[in-house]
Design an enzyme around this catalytic site. Structure first.
Site, PDB file in Angstrom:
ATOM      1  N   ASP A 146      -5.486   9.342  10.730  1.00  0.00           N
ATOM      2  CA  ASP A 146      -4.179   8.796  11.089  1.00  0.00           C
ATOM      3  C   ASP A 146      -3.667   9.313  12.422  1.00  0.00           C
ATOM      4  O   ASP A 146      -3.885  10.470  12.776  1.00  0.00           O
ATOM      5  CB  ASP A 146      -3.160   9.127   9.987  1.00  0.00           C
ATOM      6  N   GLU A 178       0.867  -1.167   0.000  1.00  0.00           N
ATOM      7  CA  GLU A 178       0.000   0.000   0.000  1.00  0.00           C
ATOM      8  C   GLU A 178       0.910   1.224   0.000  1.00  0.00           C
ATOM      9  O   GLU A 178       1.644   1.461   0.957  1.00  0.00           O
ATOM     10  CB  GLU A 178      -0.915   0.003   1.231  1.00  0.00           C
ATOM     11  N   TYR A 205     -10.917  -3.962   3.401  1.00  0.00           N
ATOM     12  CA  TYR A 205      -9.988  -3.542   4.456  1.00  0.00           C
ATOM     13  C   TYR A 205     -10.788  -3.443   5.747  1.00  0.00           C
ATOM     14  O   TYR A 205     -11.674  -2.614   5.879  1.00  0.00           O
ATOM     15  CB  TYR A 205      -9.405  -2.184   4.076  1.00  0.00           C
TER      16      TYR A 205
END
Lengths: 248, 394
Positions: free
Chosen positions: A42, A31, A156
């Site tokens: 994040d 990725e 995912y």
């Protein structure tokens, strides 16, 4: 095993080398992170790598050039991962077209839920670069099926509520089992990869034993951050990757 | 014109939407369901109106600005006195509404972001009043320039967390609040301070500020037996502006003017003039005009006013801009500070620096008006919080 690395971190000249080294050390999927100034899903580690990459002058076209160079040496699946604004700014059609030309195999846009993926879907299909969607622990059953339908390549699976970054075992494992059981009942079309919070081989094995694979990102960047640019930083990183996959 | 934006999906034309990580989607759906079933509930409206009256001090006055009117010698100028709201700015209209909704949803932990500190203070205030845990994210740089508000929040029992990532201002505080929400989504209600963020926030925050425009209309009819010709408000994210504009949107005779912060000047590279210098993009959950680089990275905004120092703007404003219903114009730091001094001397009102941007536009607007016209300016906040900055301009 899928490995995430921010393109341009710790230095743009290293990215291609790191990816090829990851493959040799056991990675099955890469990725490649497209850095953004405001990465709101994040934690501090990937925030840091994004800041460094942007300060290193990373642009969308430079990322595509990296994909081309990786493709010259390797067939490893490459998934481009990043927030929507730089992609939107580049032009969604232009982005998917270029991704296809360079040999990228998929795209993950963590701030584009299925509600908003309409026009990206169209170009993903036209240029044959599928969009990989995410599910979270609080995603309902029906919605999980919808996401499975929309997603192509894999789904995912975000292991816990929170931002990216490593966690203690207790934080991850407590409720993840029932979640994974649900994922396995509802997600039929795609393989499932699980990520968020994995820090070593043991936590990877524990969390991924009932799915198709696991994803590691922050732990790699933490490893780079503590050794770069010391002599041998790359060897110790690749050693860490081998351990992630096979244990010590 | 008929105006019923947003759509059910949260779009104002092409602007808005829900660009958030999957983990927040169930929370937004829960919020939307709760909001839809609550907003028209008479019991909720009664509660909301009760607290606006007894706690916030509404209705706020519509003050005739006699000496300012004489100064320009043209149209009559009225000020909608949101500076008289409890805590000193309009922000509390929204925090009262959202905290009542949070209580109905059973959420006990409240988070907020703040720039100038006004929204943080307004959130800390209602959390103190209703006995809820309150965490406020604030950029380290903003904490420095709005120290008084930091102390106020702490006095009110809020946990003020310094944000040191990125530019250390409102945009980064918003990132950090969203990260908290992602992590604690099961028990946390995020009170967004402006008409920004993913759907349903821009609509919900607007609806809680519409009271400003509704009162303005009633009060002006009582005084002048007619509506305004011009309505002015400053625009950062755009909450005070949408609050006063919205009830007038369908009435096309009323000219609506939003004043954005030009900082050192629109071409100086140190600006927050989103419409003048930005283009559409996606930040903090919705599509709207944004200050961004050629690569789609978010640019740092600059304004002397912490409350306008934001590289984006609410999606509804982007829509109103593109359909031409609202005119958006830039005012520089210096113009705003000059105007702040003028208004203080002429009217005995020290406006917030944010609000002073709207006042500064009167210099450009008033010569074009005539004596039989009416101008309403939303006096969105008072300037006490800004005395540290203002002192440097005296």
């Amino acid at each position: 095993m899928s490995l995430f690395i921010t393109a341009g971190y710790p230095h743009p000249d290293e990215t291609v080398d790191l990816v090829l080294g990851f493959e040799k050390s056991g990675a099955d999927i890469i990725e490649l992170g497209m850095p953004f100034s405001d990465p709101l899903a994040d934690g501090p580690t990937i925030q840091h790598s994004s800041e460094v990459a942007l300060a290193n002058g990373i642009t969308m076209d430079k990322i595509f050039d990296m994909v081309i160079r990786i493709r010259e040496a390797s067939e490893i699946p490459i998934v481009l991962m990043g927030y929507i604004n730089p992609v939107f700014n580049y032009g969604i059609e232009r982005f998917f077209k270029r991704a296809a030309e360079c040999g990228a195999d998929g795209v993950i846009l963590p701030d584009v839920p299925v509600e908003e993926s309409g026009y990206a879907d169209e170009y993903a299909k036209r240029y044959g670069v599928p969009i990989i969607c995410l599910v979270a622990p609080n995603t309902g059953d029906e919605r999980m099926q919808l996401i499975d339908q929309k997603s192509n390549g894999f789904v995912y699976c975000v292991s816990i509520a929170g931002v990216t970054g490593t966690r203690d075992d207790s934080e991850v494992s407590s409720s993840v089992d029932t979640f994974i059981q649900r994922v396995n009942r509802k997600i039929k079309k795609n393989p499932v990869m699980i990520g968020f919070g994995i820090r070593n081989h043991e936590s990877a094995m524990a969390i991924s034993k009932h799915v198709d694979g696991f994803i590691v990102g922050s732990a790699l960047i933490d490893n780079i951050r503590s050794h770069y640019p010391e002599k041998g930083w790359k060897d110790s990183l690749f050693e860490f990757v081998k351990e992630l996959k096979h244990g010590k | 014109m008929k105006y019923d934006a947003p759509t059910k999906q949260g779009y104002f034309g092409k602007f808005g939407g829900k660009f958030v990580p999957e983990i927040l989607i169930p929370a937004l759906e829960e919020l939307e369901t709760a909001y839809d079933s609550t907003i028209d509930d008479p019991g909720f409206q009664q509660d909301y109106r009760y607290h606006l009256k007894e706690f916030v001090g509404r209705p706020t006055a519509l003050t005739f600005a006699e000496r300012l009117t004489a100064h320009y010698g043209k149209a009559k100028i009225y000020l909608k006195r949101e500076d008289l709201c409890h805590t000193g700015a309009h922000k509390i209209n929204n925090t009262v509404g959202q905290v009542l909704l949070a209580i109905r949803m059973g959420k006990k932990r409240i988070i907020a972001e703040t720039g100038a500190g006004q929204h943080g203070v307004a959130t800390a205030t209602v959390c103190a009043k209703f006995g809820l845990e309150c965490i406020v994210y604030m950029g380290a740089e903003d904490m420095e320039r709005q120290k008084l508000n930091v102390d106020r929040m702490r006095l009110l029992g809020a946990d003020v967390r310094s944000v040191t990532s990125g530019s250390q201002t409102l945009k980064d505080a918003t990132n950090e609040a969203i990260r908290d929400w992602v992590t604690n989504v099961h028990n946390t209600f995020y009170i967004i301070g402006s008409v920004v963020g993913p759907h349903p926030y821009p609509r919900m925050t607007r609806d809680f500020h519409r009271i400003i425009g509704i009162e303005t209309r009633e009060q002006l009819f009582a005084k002048e037996q007619r509506g305004p010709d011009y309505v002015l408000a400053c625009v950062g994210g755009g909450s005070n502006a949408i609050g006063i504009f919205h009830p007038f949107i369908e009435d096309e005779k009323v000219k609506l003017i939003g004043i954005e912060a030009a900082g050192f000047g629109v071409d100086s590279g140190k600006t927050a003039a989103t419409f003048t210098k930005g283009r559409p993009g996606i930040l903090h959950g919705s599509m709207s005009y944004l200050l961004q680089t050629g690569e789609g990275q978010i640019e740092l905004a600059h304004s002397v006013s912490a409350g306008l120092d934001y590289p984006g703007v609410g999606p509804e404003h982007s829509y109103l801009h593109d359909i031409g219903r609202v005119q958006y114009v830039p005012v520089t730091d210096d113009e705003a500070m000059e105007s702040l001094k003028l208004v203080s001397r002429l009217e005995g009102i020290i406006p917030a620096i944010e609000t002073a941007h709207a006042f500064a536009w009167l210099d450009k607007l008033m010569p074009q008006t005539s004596a039989d016209e009416l101008v309403v300016l939303n006096c969105s906040g008072r300037g006490d919080k800004d005395m540290g900055t203002i002192s440097k301009y005296l």
